[in-house]
Design a protein around this motif. Structure first.
Motif, PDB file in Angstrom:
ATOM      1  N   ALA A 184      -4.033  -5.772 -11.996  1.00 28.90           N
ATOM      2  CA  ALA A 184      -3.340  -6.728 -11.131  1.00 28.90           C
ATOM      3  C   ALA A 184      -2.660  -6.013  -9.972  1.00 28.90           C
ATOM      4  O   ALA A 184      -2.695  -6.482  -8.819  1.00 28.90           O
ATOM      5  CB  ALA A 184      -2.314  -7.521 -11.942  1.00 28.90           C
ATOM      6  N   LEU A 185      -2.054  -4.866 -10.247  1.00 30.16           N
ATOM      7  CA  LEU A 185      -1.406  -4.099  -9.194  1.00 30.16           C
ATOM      8  C   LEU A 185      -2.439  -3.562  -8.210  1.00 30.16           C
ATOM      9  O   LEU A 185      -2.233  -3.609  -6.985  1.00 30.16           O
ATOM     10  CB  LEU A 185      -0.601  -2.946  -9.801  1.00 30.16           C
ATOM     11  N   ALA A 186      -3.545  -3.062  -8.723  1.00 32.62           N
ATOM     12  CA  ALA A 186      -4.600  -2.543  -7.856  1.00 32.62           C
ATOM     13  C   ALA A 186      -5.142  -3.635  -6.941  1.00 32.62           C
ATOM     14  O   ALA A 186      -5.391  -3.402  -5.746  1.00 32.62           O
ATOM     15  CB  ALA A 186      -5.731  -1.948  -8.699  1.00 32.62           C
ATOM     16  N   LYS A 187      -5.321  -4.843  -7.478  1.00 32.34           N
ATOM     17  CA  LYS A 187      -5.818  -5.954  -6.668  1.00 32.34           C
ATOM     18  C   LYS A 187      -4.789  -6.367  -5.610  1.00 32.34           C
ATOM     19  O   LYS A 187      -5.160  -6.746  -4.496  1.00 32.34           O
ATOM     20  CB  LYS A 187      -6.160  -7.141  -7.557  1.00 32.34           C
ATOM     21  N   VAL A 198       3.022   1.717   0.270  1.00 32.28           N
ATOM     22  CA  VAL A 198       3.357   1.472  -1.137  1.00 32.28           C
ATOM     23  C   VAL A 198       4.702   2.115  -1.416  1.00 32.28           C
ATOM     24  O   VAL A 198       4.931   3.276  -1.046  1.00 32.28           O
ATOM     25  CB  VAL A 198       2.279   2.044  -2.073  1.00 32.28           C
ATOM     26  N   ILE A 199       5.592   1.358  -2.045  1.00 31.86           N
ATOM     27  CA  ILE A 199       6.950   1.814  -2.313  1.00 31.86           C
ATOM     28  C   ILE A 199       7.198   1.804  -3.815  1.00 31.86           C
ATOM     29  O   ILE A 199       7.024   0.761  -4.470  1.00 31.86           O
ATOM     30  CB  ILE A 199       7.978   0.911  -1.607  1.00 31.86           C
ATOM     31  N   ALA A 200       7.563   2.941  -4.370  1.00 32.05           N
ATOM     32  CA  ALA A 200       7.900   3.042  -5.785  1.00 32.05           C
ATOM     33  C   ALA A 200       9.410   2.910  -5.937  1.00 32.05           C
ATOM     34  O   ALA A 200      10.157   3.768  -5.464  1.00 32.05           O
ATOM     35  CB  ALA A 200       7.423   4.368  -6.364  1.00 32.05           C
ATOM     36  N   VAL A 201       9.842   1.832  -6.597  1.00 31.62           N
ATOM     37  CA  VAL A 201      11.271   1.538  -6.737  1.00 31.62           C
ATOM     38  C   VAL A 201      11.700   1.753  -8.185  1.00 31.62           C
ATOM     39  O   VAL A 201      11.226   1.054  -9.095  1.00 31.62           O
ATOM     40  CB  VAL A 201      11.593   0.096  -6.303  1.00 31.62           C
ATOM     41  N   SER A 223      -0.515   5.827 -10.469  1.00 27.21           N
ATOM     42  CA  SER A 223      -1.753   5.623 -11.209  1.00 27.21           C
ATOM     43  C   SER A 223      -2.695   4.670 -10.485  1.00 27.21           C
ATOM     44  O   SER A 223      -3.886   4.616 -10.792  1.00 27.21           O
ATOM     45  CB  SER A 223      -1.440   5.069 -12.610  1.00 27.21           C
ATOM     46  N   VAL A 224      -2.149   3.933  -9.522  1.00 26.71           N
ATOM     47  CA  VAL A 224      -2.951   2.977  -8.751  1.00 26.71           C
ATOM     48  C   VAL A 224      -3.090   3.413  -7.299  1.00 26.71           C
ATOM     49  O   VAL A 224      -4.174   3.409  -6.726  1.00 26.71           O
ATOM     50  CB  VAL A 224      -2.334   1.563  -8.818  1.00 26.71           C
ATOM     51  N   ALA A 225      -1.990   3.798  -6.674  1.00 23.96           N
ATOM     52  CA  ALA A 225      -2.000   4.197  -5.273  1.00 23.96           C
ATOM     53  C   ALA A 225      -0.848   5.156  -5.012  1.00 23.96           C
ATOM     54  O   ALA A 225       0.242   4.973  -5.562  1.00 23.96           O
ATOM     55  CB  ALA A 225      -1.878   2.975  -4.363  1.00 23.96           C
TER      56      ALA A 225
END
Length: 256
Positions: A184-187, A198-201, A223-225
């Motif tokens: 779902a995240l990849a899509k 892409v922001i990792a919070v 793991s996705v982007a």
């Protein structure tokens, strides 16, 4: 309706003056730690033993903390009788590179730099964010949501959370990304038009948080982007998140 308008008028201007003025932060906030490697006792590893996520990377002269893994629980500070670790009230934590989240003794913490070139100029005017809760506990999600309230009003900077990735410029990921959410995240990332960021919070999205290494999770957004912005914390304070976003789009006043 008249009573609502009257009440609002009596409240006055409620949005904080930051970033032009000083940040309004609680005294008990645990922000960026200050390390004293010279005070770290040889042979003592009590801080490492109590750290729930393995965020202590070195001891003695190489004392270091990985803020990407850190939960800011304060257990290491409490365990260190020598006072080599002390958490401050400094809320500015966001970085552009994963390695910049490593804190060592002395100055030199590298805060996030703005996006460059055409992308930076584009997002400085308006940046729409699609937030994806990938197995999060709702703490990081709540601190993103609160940025839309009167107190913070991130809309004044052109920042807005949107419902569809088709309308977004950025994807903000929270949570350790369990297997059920990876596709779902990849899509969602793929559906966000380019150029995108892409922001990792939060600790979970950066490195898996307390779930790191578990068979059911993928240890975060990477793991996705690859992430373009890392905002550490568990959860990060709303001003920590907003500070990182403003630095990313080049809207932070000079000298702040």
């Amino acid at each position: 309706m008249l009573q609502v308008l009257l009440s609002r008028w009596q409240q006055g201007y409620r949005t904080m003056a930051w970033p032009e003025g000083e940040a309004v932060l609680p005294d008990r906030l645990r922000g960026r730690p200050v390390l004293r490697p010279d005070a770290c006792r040889e042979g003592c590893d009590r801080c490492r033993q109590v750290c729930p996520t393995g965020a202590i990377l070195g001891l003695g002269s190489t004392l270091a903390i990985d803020l990407g893994r850190c939960l800011f629980c304060g257990e290491c500070e409490a365990a260190c009788a020598a006072g080599a670790i002390r958490f401050t009230n400094e809320h500015r934590l966001a970085t552009r590179r994963r390695e910049d989240l490593i804190v060592r003794g002395g100055p030199g913490y590298k805060l996030a730099e703005p996006l460059s070139g055409e992308v930076g100029a584009l997002f400085a005017r308006s940046c729409k964010i699609r937030q994806v809760s990938a197995g999060g506990c709702n703490a990081c999600e709540a601190d993103i949501n609160v940025l839309g309230t009167l107190a913070f009003d991130m809309g004044r900077f052109g920042l807005q959370v949107v419902a569809s990735p088709r309308h977004a410029d950025a994807v903000a990921v929270t949570g350790p990304v369990p297997h059920q959410m990876k596709l779902a995240l990849a899509k969602t990332v793929a559906a966000t038009p380019t150029p995108r960021v892409v922001i990792a919070v939060g600790a979970c999205a950066i490195a898996g948080g307390p779930f790191a290494g578990h068979a059911e999770v993928n240890d975060g957004a990477a793991s996705v982007a690859p992430a373009d912005l890392y905002i550490p914390g568990c959860p990060p304070h709303p001003l920590t998140i907003l500070d990182g976003l403003l630095r990313l789009i080049g809207r932070m006043p000079a000298g702040r």
